[in-house]
Design an enzyme around this catalytic site. Sequence first.
Site, mmCIF file in Angstrom:
data_model
loop_
_atom_site.group_PDB
_atom_site.id
_atom_site.type_symbol
_atom_site.label_atom_id
_atom_site.label_comp_id
_atom_site.label_asym_id
_atom_site.label_seq_id
_atom_site.Cartn_x
_atom_site.Cartn_y
_atom_site.Cartn_z
ATOM 1 N N ASP A 197 -0.005 5.057 1.008
ATOM 2 C CA ASP A 197 -0.146 6.024 2.096
ATOM 3 C C ASP A 197 -0.268 5.328 3.450
ATOM 4 O O ASP A 197 -1.120 4.462 3.637
ATOM 5 C CB ASP A 197 -1.367 6.908 1.850
ATOM 6 N N ASP B 80 0.863 -1.170 0.000
ATOM 7 C CA ASP B 80 0.000 0.000 0.000
ATOM 8 C C ASP B 80 0.908 1.231 0.000
ATOM 9 O O ASP B 80 2.087 1.143 0.352
ATOM 10 C CB ASP B 80 -0.884 -0.027 1.246
#
Length: 271
Positions: free
Chosen positions: A12, A10
Site C-alpha cells: 500500500d 511494500d
Amino acid sequence: MNRLSAVLFDRDGTLVVDVPYNGDPDRVRLLPGAAAAVALARSHGLATGVVSNQSGIGRGLLTAEQVRRVNARADELLGGLDTWVFCPHAPDAGCACRKPRPGLILTAAARLGVPPDECLVIGDIAADVLAARAAGARGVLIPNAATDPAEVRRFATESAPDPLTAVRAALIEAGARADRRRPSPGTPPPDRRPSVPEAAPPPAARLRDRTGPSVPGAGVAGRRPSVPGAAASGVRLSWRDASGSGQDRDSGADPVVRAPWRAGPARRCAG
C-alpha cells in the site's frame, strides 16, 4: 554493493493506491510505474515479492481471506510476483513480523531461496527501510504525500522518487544494464523457490508461491515494457548497517529495531 538477487516491495502506497484496510479487490489501483518496476526486476532474472503490514486483520476490520483476495488482484495487475507475505497482527501484538521488525523480509527471502542481504526492499515509510536494515537487506524509501516529512529528510540519501527508479538504480549499482540478462520472449523467469517447509503456505492457499487462486498469465515474458537503460542520475542508494525507530502509518511509534533481531516463536507472518 552486495549481489542483488531479489526485490521486495511494500504494497500500500508503494505498488497500489493506499485504501486503508481494503478488503475489496475491485478497489485495487496500481500506482504509476509499479508494474514497470516489477517487470524490470523480473527481466533481469531477479526474484520479486511483496511484504506488507495488514493490521486490519488483528484489529478485526477485515479477514485474512479478504487480504489474500486483494493480493491476488494486485498480483494479476502487476504481472505476477514470486511471493506475497503479510503480517496480520495488531501493532501491540508483539510479533516478530510487523515492520519495522525483520520477520516479513526474512520469511520472503527464505521462500525465494535468497540471502536477506541480497534483497532490495522498497517502501513508502520509515518502517520499510528499518525492517530492511534489521534483516540485513537494503531499504529504499519512496516518499509520497502521506510520508512523514521527517522520514523523508532522515532517509534523503536512501530514497528514490518511485519504485521504477529505485530498481533501475540498484541494477546499475549491481553492474547490470537495462538491456542485459533479459530473457528471450516466451522464456519464463527462473524458479527461485526451493522447498522451505517452515515458511511455505498451505497448499490449498497458494498463488504460485503465494496465496489465493492461480493468476492466468502471471510471469509471461511479453508483459515487459521497454525500459531505457539511462543512468538514474541524482539517486543515491547508500548501504548502511544501522538501527533506529520508525512509525507505521496505522500504528504510531514502533520500538527501536536493532540488528540482528531475535524473534520469539509464538507469532508468525502469513502469506
